[in-house]
Design an enzyme around this catalytic site. Structure first.
Site, short mmCIF file in Angstrom:
data_model
loop_
_atom_site.label_atom_id
_atom_site.label_comp_id
_atom_site.label_asym_id
_atom_site.label_seq_id
_atom_site.Cartn_x
_atom_site.Cartn_y
_atom_site.Cartn_z
N ALA A 141 0.83 -1.20 0.00
CA ALA A 141 0.00 0.00 0.00
C ALA A 141 0.87 1.26 0.00
O ALA A 141 1.86 1.32 0.71
CB ALA A 141 -0.91 0.00 1.23
N ASP A 142 0.50 2.26 -0.81
CA ASP A 142 1.20 3.54 -0.76
C ASP A 142 0.35 4.52 0.05
O ASP A 142 -0.70 4.15 0.59
CB ASP A 142 1.52 4.06 -2.16
N SER A 143 0.81 5.77 0.14
CA SER A 143 0.13 6.70 1.04
C SER A 143 -1.31 6.97 0.59
O SER A 143 -2.19 7.15 1.43
CB SER A 143 0.91 8.01 1.13
N ASP B 54 -3.30 4.79 -0.89
CA ASP B 54 -4.07 3.60 -0.48
C ASP B 54 -4.44 3.70 0.99
O ASP B 54 -5.55 3.39 1.40
CB ASP B 54 -3.24 2.32 -0.68
#
Lengths: 312, 76
Positions: free
Chosen positions: B32-34, B36
């Site tokens: 997950a990135d920021s 997400d």
């Protein structure tokens, strides 16, 4: 021209100049505001007193409102967030993070709060926490980017929030501006075209690199680090991508980019430095004053919006 | 609680429920990135009717930590 954004910022035209690191200093910001748009000083990683000085110098050049872009990853972000309330700037835009903790303080100081967002969820969250507007920035932009295009992002954000939306990314003339308005935006933010403005202090090599750029000349680096950056292809981006492919560590990659934007903007090293620019660089063909840029955009957009499309 | 959490996480991050346990890290295990994580936090706020302020986000790195956090906020 009147939109909720021109009223919010008390400006004549809904054109905002992006708060680009190193590029968006007082002369450019003041020139854009003086021409009826909204200029921004990009705080980037600069220390608080440097940014304060930029604000004061801009104020000597124009009595029109302008703002500051605060890069939230900066080690000085907290001090700058406080300083802008003392200097009473008209608006703050924020990038690279979540400005929530500062919003109440800015609102109390009467500063308009406009976070830059790259997704619907973040736009909704910013609205909930009191933002006055959001900049929906697509991945056509130069510099640090998200993943969704302006064309897809702007209407989705516009549907998701009640506050006004400012479109950014891939806009370089009146056609882009008219399109953004059609997508539901009430203003546009432009970076790349203002980089080559006469009032812009970037090195001549940097301007020429943008003016000579073609449609396919931008490149995204840093996808593996989670902080993708769009810039114009050169020795630097090639080397970076090669290292990225070879699995270089985050630290190695960061070290490589350290000061590389400054090198291009100030020293004119457009081979070994980072020449941040958007995909629209290929459309930008000449150096003009900020007033010329803004007037040209307005007349192009106006003609398009008034055109009889003979539908039905 | 874990059951419902898995459902929410699976939906928000487009992953299989089977991949999710208490020790799962959003960033390392689920990629997950920021952006997400913001989707996820918004969904958690809605589902559990809580407020999750920005300064708390950095500590919410794993499923278990989110569960502890929500419990401390009175979520059953």
């Amino acid at each position: 021209m009147k939109t909720r954004v021109t009223e919010l910022l008390n400006i004549k035209y809904p054109i905002i100049q992006g708060g680009m690191a190193w590029v968006a200093e007082h002369s450019l910001a003041a020139a854009v505001s003086q021409a009826g748009g909204f200029g921004l000083i990009g705080a980037a990683n600069a220390p608080v007193e440097v940014v304060r000085e930029e604000i004061r110098k801009a104020r000597e050049l124009t009595d029109q409102p302008f703002g500051v872009n605060i890069m939230l990853l900066s080690p000085h972000a907290k001090d700058i967030a406080q300083m802008v309330t003392e200097e009473n700037v008209a608006a703050v835009t924020t990038g690279a993070g979540n400005p929530e903790p500062y919003i109440p303080m800015w609102k109390e100081a009467g500063i308009r709060v406009i976070p830059v967002v790259a997704s619907v969820a973040l736009a909704k969250r910013m609205e909930k926490h009191g933002a006055d507007a959001v900049v929906a920035e697509g991945c056509e932009s130069g510099g640090h980017i998200g993943q969704t295009t302006t064309m897809a992002l702007v209407p989705q954000v516009a549907d998701a929030v009640r506050i006004p939306v400012i479109a950014a990314g891939g806009i370089g003339d009146g056609r882009g501006m008219a399109a953004a308005l059609m997508l539901g935006a009430e203003a546009v933010q432009m970076g790349t075209r203002f980089v080559v403005a006469e009032e812009s202090i970037v090195h001549e090599n940097y301007k020429q690199k943008i003016i000579k750029a073609r449609d396919i000349d931008s490149e995204v680096t840093g996808l593996t680090t989670g902080h993708p950056v769009r810039s114009l292809r050169n020795q630097m981006t090639r080397e970076y991508l090669r290292m990225e492919q070879e699995g270089a560590s985050f630290e190695e990659l960061e070290y490589m980019t350290l000061g590389s934007l400054r090198k291009a903007v100030m020293d004119g090293d457009v081979k070994g430095g980072t020449v941040m620019a958007g995909q629209i660089a290929g459309l930008v063909k000449k150096e003009q004053t900020c007033a010329e840029i803004i007037q040209e955009m307005l007349s192009e957009a106006g003609a398009l919006l008034k055109k009889d499309w003979n539908i039905g | 609680m874990l059951e419902k959490m898995r459902e929410i996480i699976a939906e928000q991050l487009n992953v299989d429920e089977a991949e999710i346990s208490e020790v799962t890290s959003f960033k390392e295990d689920l990629g997950a990135d920021s952006l997400d994580l913001f989707e996820l936090v918004m969904a958690l706020e809605e589902n559990y009717e809580v407020e999750i302020p920005a300064e708390d986000l950095t500590e919410l790195t794993t499923v278990g930590k989110v569960m502890d956090y929500l419990k401390a906020k009175g979520v059953e």
